[in-house]
Design an enzyme around this catalytic site. Sequence first.
Site, mmCIF file in Angstrom:
data_model
loop_
_atom_site.group_PDB
_atom_site.id
_atom_site.type_symbol
_atom_site.label_atom_id
_atom_site.label_comp_id
_atom_site.label_asym_id
_atom_site.label_seq_id
_atom_site.Cartn_x
_atom_site.Cartn_y
_atom_site.Cartn_z
ATOM 1 N N SER A 1 -5.680 2.673 -7.544
ATOM 2 C CA SER A 1 -4.876 2.568 -6.331
ATOM 3 C C SER A 1 -5.679 1.900 -5.214
ATOM 4 O O SER A 1 -6.227 0.820 -5.411
ATOM 5 C CB SER A 1 -4.368 3.962 -5.944
ATOM 6 O OG SER A 1 -3.309 3.888 -5.028
ATOM 7 N N ASP B 1 1.002 3.476 -10.361
ATOM 8 C CA ASP B 1 -0.185 4.076 -9.743
ATOM 9 C C ASP B 1 -1.150 4.713 -10.744
ATOM 10 O O ASP B 1 -0.798 5.655 -11.464
ATOM 11 C CB ASP B 1 0.316 5.124 -8.745
ATOM 12 C CG ASP B 1 -0.789 5.857 -8.017
ATOM 13 O OD1 ASP B 1 -1.949 5.420 -8.060
ATOM 14 O OD2 ASP B 1 -0.479 6.887 -7.390
#
Length: 288
Positions: free
Chosen positions: A39, A159
């Site tokens: 991320s 993610d």
Amino acid sequence: MNDIGLVLEGGGMRGVYTAGVLEYFLDQDIHFPYVSGVSSGASVACSYLARQKGRNKKLQIGMAGDPRFLSIRNLWREKSLFGMNFLYDEVPKSLVPLDVDQINNSSQTFVIGTTDIKTGNPHYIYHQRDEDILTAVRASSSLPMLAPVVNYKGWQLLDGGVADPVPVEQAIADGCEQNIIVLTRPKGYRKEPFKLSRLARRFYKNYPGFVQALINRPAVYNETMDQLEDLEERGRVKVLRPDASLNAHRTEKDPARLEKMYNAGYQDAADLHHDFPEWLNHPYSSAT
């Protein structure tokens, strides 16, 4: 490979702390042979790997107030809270160019953590010269229910923090017997149980494995924190993490608070260098 790895947690705008840490490493010409991020950790790693001093600060603080960076408007325009087209296309290609050639020509290993929505399992992208690094990092940074799924080389990804929030086990499996971990939450932080399972099932009705990964995420995260604290006590890792008093959140836009987080990361990295020079004055620290 018997090297020291650098493993970077995500956390949205809290990644400005990591940006400060990496800026210190750039200033001291410390370049780890193995860098792993998920991320926002993967995003700020790009400027570090590209050897572009000041770039992360320009982005994380200087552009935080730009609605194209972070706004509810983005959800309406492109179904993403963070402006993914802005951040991974317009910014690195024209506004604040990323030196992709430097990353491609580096001998450093860069591992980008993502989550495969078909299974809910981690999918690690090992950057190679022919990889589309911006799309890979975009996938790692695409938040569930707040960003579209990213299609990358036949994989459907989101993610990286869902399946493996701090991929220290992968770093160890890749040969890094010792690791420096940069977290974006204070010591002792643990996640609460996932409360949006019904919404997640509607969003990802064809991907039960991914929904289960979202439900399991707090337990996985908390187990990882327990593991890191154990490794830290045994001297296997050094952990940098912001103090609880900094209190920034994922969508923080206050430049003064972001600057404070950034400066704290820089100082914590300097303190680590002073206290444990054998970790940072590494034979591979000048890797190119």
